[in-house]
Design an enzyme around this catalytic site. Structure first.
Site, mmCIF file in Angstrom:
data_model
loop_
_atom_site.group_PDB
_atom_site.id
_atom_site.type_symbol
_atom_site.label_atom_id
_atom_site.label_comp_id
_atom_site.label_asym_id
_atom_site.label_seq_id
_atom_site.Cartn_x
_atom_site.Cartn_y
_atom_site.Cartn_z
ATOM 1 N N GLY A 11 -2.926 6.044 27.336
ATOM 2 C CA GLY A 11 -3.547 5.436 26.162
ATOM 3 C C GLY A 11 -3.986 3.995 26.336
ATOM 4 N N MET A 89 -7.339 15.218 27.778
ATOM 5 C CA MET A 89 -7.502 16.046 28.964
ATOM 6 C C MET A 89 -7.792 17.521 28.642
ATOM 7 S SD MET A 89 -7.496 13.601 30.894
ATOM 8 C CE MET A 89 -7.566 14.119 32.592
ATOM 9 N N ARG A 90 -8.465 17.756 27.531
ATOM 10 C CA ARG A 90 -8.845 19.125 27.194
ATOM 11 C C ARG A 90 -10.350 19.165 26.943
ATOM 12 N NH1 ARG A 90 -4.861 22.313 26.076
ATOM 13 N NH2 ARG A 90 -6.132 23.776 24.913
ATOM 14 N N HIS A 108 -15.834 8.404 30.781
ATOM 15 C CA HIS A 108 -15.672 9.134 32.035
ATOM 16 C C HIS A 108 -15.668 8.138 33.198
ATOM 17 C CE1 HIS A 108 -15.733 12.541 34.715
ATOM 18 N NE2 HIS A 108 -16.547 11.831 35.459
#
Ligand code: GRF
Length: 207
Positions: A11, A89-90, A108
């Site tokens: 985070g 992360m999905r 990204h």
């Protein structure tokens, strides 16, 4: 406007966004931090900043669609206008994307379209690239693909290690991600096909 941040891990990007909201650089309310990982340190950061948190555990759902349907219910309940994926992360499903079309931003850690996927920093490093960087983009139905809002590059020197490169990349993320969120919140982004135009601060009504 109200927004939610989705985060699965440390985070640090969430933290940079929390700080920018606190400073008034992002003129929107960070109303919710959602995680798919009950152990995410991002949740601690949110709690410390007194932001509402929600854990949606994939184990409680039979498939990604049903999970995202539940997430959309939570988002609508909280009156969330837009979503920021900060190390989530999905892959979010088309259902969620349709509900928040052009309202989901992602960070990204490469210069897209190079080095898509989960291990972009390492991939660029081991590939022997001389330049890599960070991309902030809208999320669409293809992975690491939507219109690009901001990009910043950095050099990979011979003396760099994977760790030193990671450090450089995170530094750039923490600088340009809050900037992109602020532009979105100020309605200064105009998309035409793949191209994102950044409007002058005082021209959003005429641009
Ligand atoms: C960042 O490098 C981001 O680009 C990638 O995952 C990492 C998340 O880091 N998608 P953090 O949880 O924000 O510290």
């Amino acid at each position: 406007m109200k927004f939610a941040v989705f985060a699965s891990g440390n985070g640090s990007n969430l933290q940079s966004i929390i700080n920018a909201v606190k400073k008034g650089a992002i003129k929107a309310e960070l109303a919710l931090v959602l995680s798919d990982n009950p152990k995410a340190y991002a949740l601690e950061r949110a709690k410390a900043a007194e932001i509402k948190t929600l854990v949606v555990n994939p184990k409680d759902f039979t498939n990604p669609q049903s999970m995202d349907r539940q997430i959309v219910i939570y988002l609508k309940e909280a009156k969330i206008d837009f979503i920021v994926l900060a190390g989530y992360m999905r892959i979010i499903t088309p259902f969620l994307i349709k509900q928040y079309e052009r309202k989901v931003l992602n960070v990204h850690p490469s210069l897209l379209p190079a080095f898509k996927g989960r291990n972009s920093i390492k991939d660029a490093f081991t590939y022997g690239a001389k330049v890599t960087g960070v991309t902030i983009h809208y999320v669409d139905e293809q992975v690491d693909h939507g219109p690009i809002i901001l990009q910043e590059g950095c050099k990979i020197y011979e003396k760099d290690t994977l760790e030193s490169l990671e450090e450089k990349i995170h530094k750039i993320e923490h600088k340009i991600f809050p900037k992109a969120v602020a532009l979105f919140a100020d309605e200064r982004l105009k998309i035409s096909r793949r191209k994102v135009k950044i409007l002058e601060a005082d021209s959003k009504t005429t641009g």
